[in-house]
Design an enzyme around this catalytic site. Structure first.
Site, PDB file in Angstrom:
ATOM      1  N   SER A  46       0.835  -1.197   0.000  1.00  0.00           N
ATOM      2  CA  SER A  46       0.000   0.000   0.000  1.00  0.00           C
ATOM      3  C   SER A  46       0.870   1.246   0.000  1.00  0.00           C
ATOM      4  O   SER A  46       1.628   1.498   0.949  1.00  0.00           O
ATOM      5  CB  SER A  46      -0.907   0.016   1.225  1.00  0.00           C
ATOM      6  OG  SER A  46      -1.560   1.274   1.276  1.00  0.00           O
ATOM      7  N   HIS A  88      -1.167  -1.015  -4.335  1.00  0.00           N
ATOM      8  CA  HIS A  88      -2.443  -0.646  -3.730  1.00  0.00           C
ATOM      9  C   HIS A  88      -2.469   0.863  -3.485  1.00  0.00           C
ATOM     10  O   HIS A  88      -1.553   1.418  -2.872  1.00  0.00           O
ATOM     11  CB  HIS A  88      -2.623  -1.422  -2.426  1.00  0.00           C
ATOM     12  CG  HIS A  88      -3.963  -1.259  -1.794  1.00  0.00           C
ATOM     13  ND1 HIS A  88      -5.090  -1.943  -2.217  1.00  0.00           N
ATOM     14  CD2 HIS A  88      -4.380  -0.502  -0.741  1.00  0.00           C
ATOM     15  CE1 HIS A  88      -6.127  -1.610  -1.462  1.00  0.00           C
ATOM     16  NE2 HIS A  88      -5.723  -0.727  -0.555  1.00  0.00           N
ATOM     17  N   ASP A 148      -4.722   3.903  -1.971  1.00  0.00           N
ATOM     18  CA  ASP A 148      -5.841   4.258  -1.103  1.00  0.00           C
ATOM     19  C   ASP A 148      -6.295   5.686  -1.375  1.00  0.00           C
ATOM     20  O   ASP A 148      -5.553   6.631  -1.121  1.00  0.00           O
ATOM     21  CB  ASP A 148      -5.415   4.123   0.368  1.00  0.00           C
ATOM     22  CG  ASP A 148      -5.227   2.677   0.762  1.00  0.00           C
ATOM     23  OD1 ASP A 148      -6.218   1.917   0.694  1.00  0.00           O
ATOM     24  OD2 ASP A 148      -4.102   2.290   1.127  1.00  0.00           O
ATOM     25  N   MET A 189      -8.778   8.597  -0.322  1.00  0.00           N
ATOM     26  CA  MET A 189      -9.616   9.040   0.800  1.00  0.00           C
ATOM     27  C   MET A 189      -9.999  10.494   0.584  1.00  0.00           C
ATOM     28  O   MET A 189      -9.176  11.292   0.123  1.00  0.00           O
ATOM     29  CB  MET A 189      -8.832   8.906   2.111  1.00  0.00           C
ATOM     30  CG  MET A 189      -8.248   7.510   2.321  1.00  0.00           C
ATOM     31  SD  MET A 189      -7.396   7.408   3.903  1.00  0.00           S
ATOM     32  CE  MET A 189      -6.665   5.769   3.766  1.00  0.00           C
ATOM     33  N   HIS A 238      -8.353   1.622  -4.259  1.00  0.00           N
ATOM     34  CA  HIS A 238      -9.350   1.411  -3.205  1.00  0.00           C
ATOM     35  C   HIS A 238      -9.987   2.751  -2.878  1.00  0.00           C
ATOM     36  O   HIS A 238      -9.360   3.598  -2.241  1.00  0.00           O
ATOM     37  CB  HIS A 238      -8.613   0.799  -1.992  1.00  0.00           C
ATOM     38  CG  HIS A 238      -9.444   0.628  -0.767  1.00  0.00           C
ATOM     39  ND1 HIS A 238      -8.869   0.324   0.455  1.00  0.00           N
ATOM     40  CD2 HIS A 238     -10.783   0.693  -0.557  1.00  0.00           C
ATOM     41  CE1 HIS A 238      -9.833   0.210   1.372  1.00  0.00           C
ATOM     42  NE2 HIS A 238     -10.996   0.437   0.790  1.00  0.00           N
ATOM     43  N   MET A 297     -12.197   5.202  -0.975  1.00  0.00           N
ATOM     44  CA  MET A 297     -12.886   5.461   0.292  1.00  0.00           C
ATOM     45  C   MET A 297     -13.447   6.866   0.199  1.00  0.00           C
ATOM     46  O   MET A 297     -12.946   7.806   0.841  1.00  0.00           O
ATOM     47  CB  MET A 297     -11.892   5.316   1.465  1.00  0.00           C
ATOM     48  CG  MET A 297     -11.513   3.870   1.747  1.00  0.00           C
ATOM     49  SD  MET A 297      -9.970   3.703   2.674  1.00  0.00           S
ATOM     50  CE  MET A 297      -8.798   3.675   1.299  1.00  0.00           C
ATOM     51  N   MET A 305     -11.888  -5.772   4.709  1.00  0.00           N
ATOM     52  CA  MET A 305     -11.134  -4.827   5.542  1.00  0.00           C
ATOM     53  C   MET A 305     -10.922  -5.434   6.934  1.00  0.00           C
ATOM     54  O   MET A 305     -11.883  -5.821   7.599  1.00  0.00           O
ATOM     55  CB  MET A 305     -11.902  -3.505   5.696  1.00  0.00           C
ATOM     56  CG  MET A 305     -12.022  -2.653   4.437  1.00  0.00           C
ATOM     57  SD  MET A 305     -10.459  -2.078   3.753  1.00  0.00           S
ATOM     58  CE  MET A 305      -9.719  -1.219   5.136  1.00  0.00           C
ATOM     59  N   ASP A 329      -7.055  -6.443   3.630  1.00  0.00           N
ATOM     60  CA  ASP A 329      -6.389  -5.145   3.768  1.00  0.00           C
ATOM     61  C   ASP A 329      -6.519  -4.634   5.198  1.00  0.00           C
ATOM     62  O   ASP A 329      -7.634  -4.448   5.693  1.00  0.00           O
ATOM     63  CB  ASP A 329      -7.058  -4.163   2.781  1.00  0.00           C
ATOM     64  CG  ASP A 329      -6.469  -2.762   2.809  1.00  0.00           C
ATOM     65  OD1 ASP A 329      -5.416  -2.544   3.443  1.00  0.00           O
ATOM     66  OD2 ASP A 329      -7.069  -1.881   2.159  1.00  0.00           O
TER      67      ASP A 329
HETATM   68  C1  DX5 Z   1      -6.604   1.661   5.320  1.00  0.00           C
HETATM   69  C2  DX5 Z   1      -6.124   1.282   3.965  1.00  0.00           C
HETATM   70  C3  DX5 Z   1      -5.024   0.306   3.914  1.00  0.00           C
HETATM   71  C4  DX5 Z   1      -3.750   0.741   4.606  1.00  0.00           C
HETATM   72  C5  DX5 Z   1      -3.152  -0.501   5.168  1.00  0.00           C
HETATM   73  O1  DX5 Z   1      -7.723   2.470   5.147  1.00  0.00           O
HETATM   74  O2  DX5 Z   1      -7.187   0.716   3.217  1.00  0.00           O
HETATM   75  O3  DX5 Z   1      -4.743  -0.068   2.567  1.00  0.00           O
HETATM   76  O4  DX5 Z   1      -2.821   1.361   3.762  1.00  0.00           O
HETATM   77  O5  DX5 Z   1      -2.035  -0.172   5.922  1.00  0.00           O
HETATM   78  P1  DX5 Z   1      -1.390  -1.222   6.943  1.00  0.00           P
HETATM   79  O6  DX5 Z   1      -0.949  -2.414   6.142  1.00  0.00           O
HETATM   80  O7  DX5 Z   1      -0.262  -0.460   7.539  1.00  0.00           O
HETATM   81  O8  DX5 Z   1      -2.475  -1.600   7.923  1.00  0.00           O
HETATM   82 ZN    ZN Z   2      -6.702   0.001   1.178  1.00  0.00          ZN
END
Ligand code: DX5
Ligand code: ZN
Length: 235
Positions: A15, A40, A42, A44, A73, A75, A144, A182
Site C-alpha cells: 500500500s 495498492h 488508497d 480518501m 481502493h 474510500m 477490511m 487489507d
Molecule cells: C486503510 C487502507 C489500507 C492501509 C493498510 O484504510 O485501506 O490499505 O494502507 O495499511 P497497513 O498495512 O499499515 O495496515
Molecule cells: Zn486500502
C-alpha cells in the site's frame, strides 16, 4: 484476474499509503523490483473516512512510473462521480465501498464496461450479507481487517470468518472473484488469512526501509517474500 490456487500465485500488493510521498516514483520502482504484484492505492476524501490522500492527477503520475497493476481502493462519498476520472488516470482494479452507494450494481457494471476490474469492499462493522447479492458481478472482494482511513492499525482477527465464508460461497456458486485482505497484514496475521488470494500491506512493507534509500528494495523484498510465504501457508 482469477483466484489463486497455490502460494506461488498469491498476489502481494504493497500500500503506497505508507510510502515516502516525497519519493513516490522511487518507492514504486523499489517495491516493483522487490517483487510486488500490484500497487495498492488508497483514495480518501476526508468525508467517507477522516483522512485525505490523493486524486486522479496523482494516480495518473503513479501510472506513468508503474509497470504493475494499480489496485485503487476508493474510500469516498459519491463514488459515481469519480469512476471515470480514476479509470482515465489508469486504475486497473477499482474497488468501491458498499456503504458509499445506493446503486452498487450500476457502478460495478460501469467499471466493467470500461474494461477495468470491479471490486467491492465493506467496513469491518458491515455484515457480509450486504455484499453477497453482488458476488456474481465483481472481479474482487476486499475484506477490511481495520477501520478504513489510516495505515499502521492493528489487525481485527474477528474479520477472518468473512474470508472463510467468501471462499465457501465462491466455491459453492462457481464464482471467480479475487479475495483480497487489507489492514494490519504482516507475516503473522497473513497466516490467519491463508484463504485470501491478495494481501495488501502498508506499514509491514514500507516500514522495513532504513535510512539508506539504496537498500530499500532489498528490505522490501524480504518483507514481500515473508508475506507470500505466510499467505500461502496452510492453516
Ligand atoms: C486503510 C487502507 C489500507 C492501509 C493498510 O484504510 O485501506 O490499505 O494502507 O495499511 P497497513 O498495512 O499499515 O495496515
Ligand atoms: Zn486500502
Amino acid at each position: 484476474v482469477s483466484h489463486a490456487v497455490s502460494s506461488s500465485s498469491k498476489i502481494i500488493a504493497p500500500s503506497l499509503l505508507s510510502a515516502d510521498f516525497s519519493r513516490l516514483a522511487e518507492e514504486i520502482r523499489a517495491v516493483e523490483e522487490a517483487g510486488a504484484d500490484w500497487l495498492h492505492v488508497d483514495v480518501m476524501d476526508g468525508h467517507f473516512v477522516p483522512n485525505l490522500t490523493w486524486g486522479p492527477p496523482v494516480v495518473r503520475a503513479m501510472k506513468k512510473v508503474a509497470t504493475k497493476p494499480l489496485d485503487v481502493h476508493l474510500m469516498i462519498t459519491n463514488p459515481e462521480a469519480m469512476l471515470g476520472p480514476f479509470i482515465d488516470a489508469g486504475a486497473d482494479v477499482l474497488t468501491i465501498h458498499i456503504e458509499s452507494t445506493t446503486q452498487p450494481q450500476e457502478l460495478l457494471r460501469a467499471i466493467r464496461h470500461r474494461h477495468v476490474k470491479a471490486g467491492l469492499t465493506l467496513r469491518p462493522e458491515t455484515s457480509l450479507a450486504q455484499v453477497t447479492p453482488f458476488l456474481g458481478d465483481i472481479d474482487l472482494l476486499l475484506v477490511m481487517t481495520v477501520s478504513p482511513g489510516f495505515g499502521g492499525q492493528a489487525f481485527m482477527p474477528e474479520q477472518v470468518r468473512k474470508i472463510e465464508e467468501l471462499a465457501r460461497l465462491r466455491q459453492q456458486n462457481g464464482y471467480n472473484f479475487v479475495i483480497e485482505v487489507d489492514g494490519g497484514i504482516n507475516d503473522v496475521t497473513a497466516r490467519d488469512c491463508a484463504l485470501a488470494d491478495a494481501f495488501v500491506a502498508g506499514n509491514f512493507v514500507f516500514g522495513a526501509r532504513g535510512s539508506d534509500d539504496a537498500l530499500a528494495a532489498t528490505a522490501y523484498r524480504e518483507r514481500i517474500q515473508q508475506l507470500r510465504h505466510s499467505g500461502g501457508a496452510s492453516q
